[in-house]
Design a protein around this motif. Sequence first.
Motif, short mmCIF file in Angstrom:
data_model
loop_
_atom_site.label_atom_id
_atom_site.label_comp_id
_atom_site.label_asym_id
_atom_site.label_seq_id
_atom_site.Cartn_x
_atom_site.Cartn_y
_atom_site.Cartn_z
N GLU A 36 0.83 -1.20 0.00
CA GLU A 36 0.00 0.00 0.00
C GLU A 36 0.86 1.25 0.00
OE1 GLU A 36 -2.82 0.01 3.15
OE2 GLU A 36 -4.10 -1.49 2.22
N LYS A 40 -1.21 1.80 -7.07
CA LYS A 40 -1.54 0.37 -7.16
C LYS A 40 -2.76 0.20 -8.07
CE LYS A 40 -3.09 -3.46 -4.19
NZ LYS A 40 -3.48 -3.79 -2.81
N VAL A 42 -6.01 -1.60 -9.35
CA VAL A 42 -7.03 -2.45 -8.72
C VAL A 42 -8.19 -2.64 -9.69
CG1 VAL A 42 -6.50 -1.83 -6.33
CG2 VAL A 42 -8.06 -0.40 -7.63
N GLU A 44 -12.04 -3.15 -8.54
CA GLU A 44 -13.06 -3.42 -7.54
C GLU A 44 -14.27 -2.52 -7.74
OE1 GLU A 44 -11.64 -3.32 -3.53
OE2 GLU A 44 -9.77 -4.36 -4.02
N THR A 171 -8.34 7.37 -4.56
CA THR A 171 -8.62 6.30 -5.51
C THR A 171 -9.37 6.83 -6.73
OG1 THR A 171 -9.51 4.04 -5.72
CG2 THR A 171 -10.78 5.59 -4.40
N ASP A 182 -5.38 2.95 -6.99
CA ASP A 182 -5.29 3.48 -5.64
C ASP A 182 -3.95 4.21 -5.50
OD1 ASP A 182 -7.70 2.37 -4.93
OD2 ASP A 182 -6.83 0.69 -3.82
#
Length: 206
Positions: A36, A40, A42, A44, A171, A182
């Motif tokens: 973290e 990053k 992602v 989702e 994000t 993120d």
Amino acid sequence: MSSNWGVSRVAPILLLISMAGSPAFAHLPIPPKQGEIGRKAVQESVPNFTLIDQDGKPFQFADAHGKLILVTFIFTTCPDVCPLLTGKFAALQRQLAATKRNNYLLLSVTTDPQTDTSAVLKQYAARYKPDYRHWLFLTGLRPQLAKVWKAFGVTVEKSGAGQIRHTALTTLVDRRGVRRFDYYTDRWSEKEILTDLASLDALPSR
């Protein structure tokens, strides 16, 4: 010699004690977990939620589908990372306005609903000259906000008078309501975000 050594050892300790009671310790950022740090990728989906904006009007996340959405988490009495994040949002909005891009939304979500009413958020927001058509400051009841924090993987802990620890997360959500990137802490650059916005903007919306 020994006298000077003693002073040099005592002075930092006294400084730490004095700082511990100062407003600078009102925000205790939660250290990022493994993986973290920095940017990053992602994938989702963000569940729908309803909060209240700086004008006291309800905001429903599902209504923003079709726009690129950048979300961050702040509180108005935070003396360190939150003003930096809000300042970065202000810089992003200026750059997006300069390129006449309108298909975006910035969301600043409070982590301190007890203090951050709509009126308080609006007063805080005014320092950054936001265009409220594209930048909202959101609050709500703590149970409502707790669901939002959890959906985004943000931990919020209150420990004593004014002391709040929370994950420093920003994000980027695509036009279908899916989190795509993120960014942890305040170390991301506006250029990095603008590049990711452009890459998502080039994708089909469905």
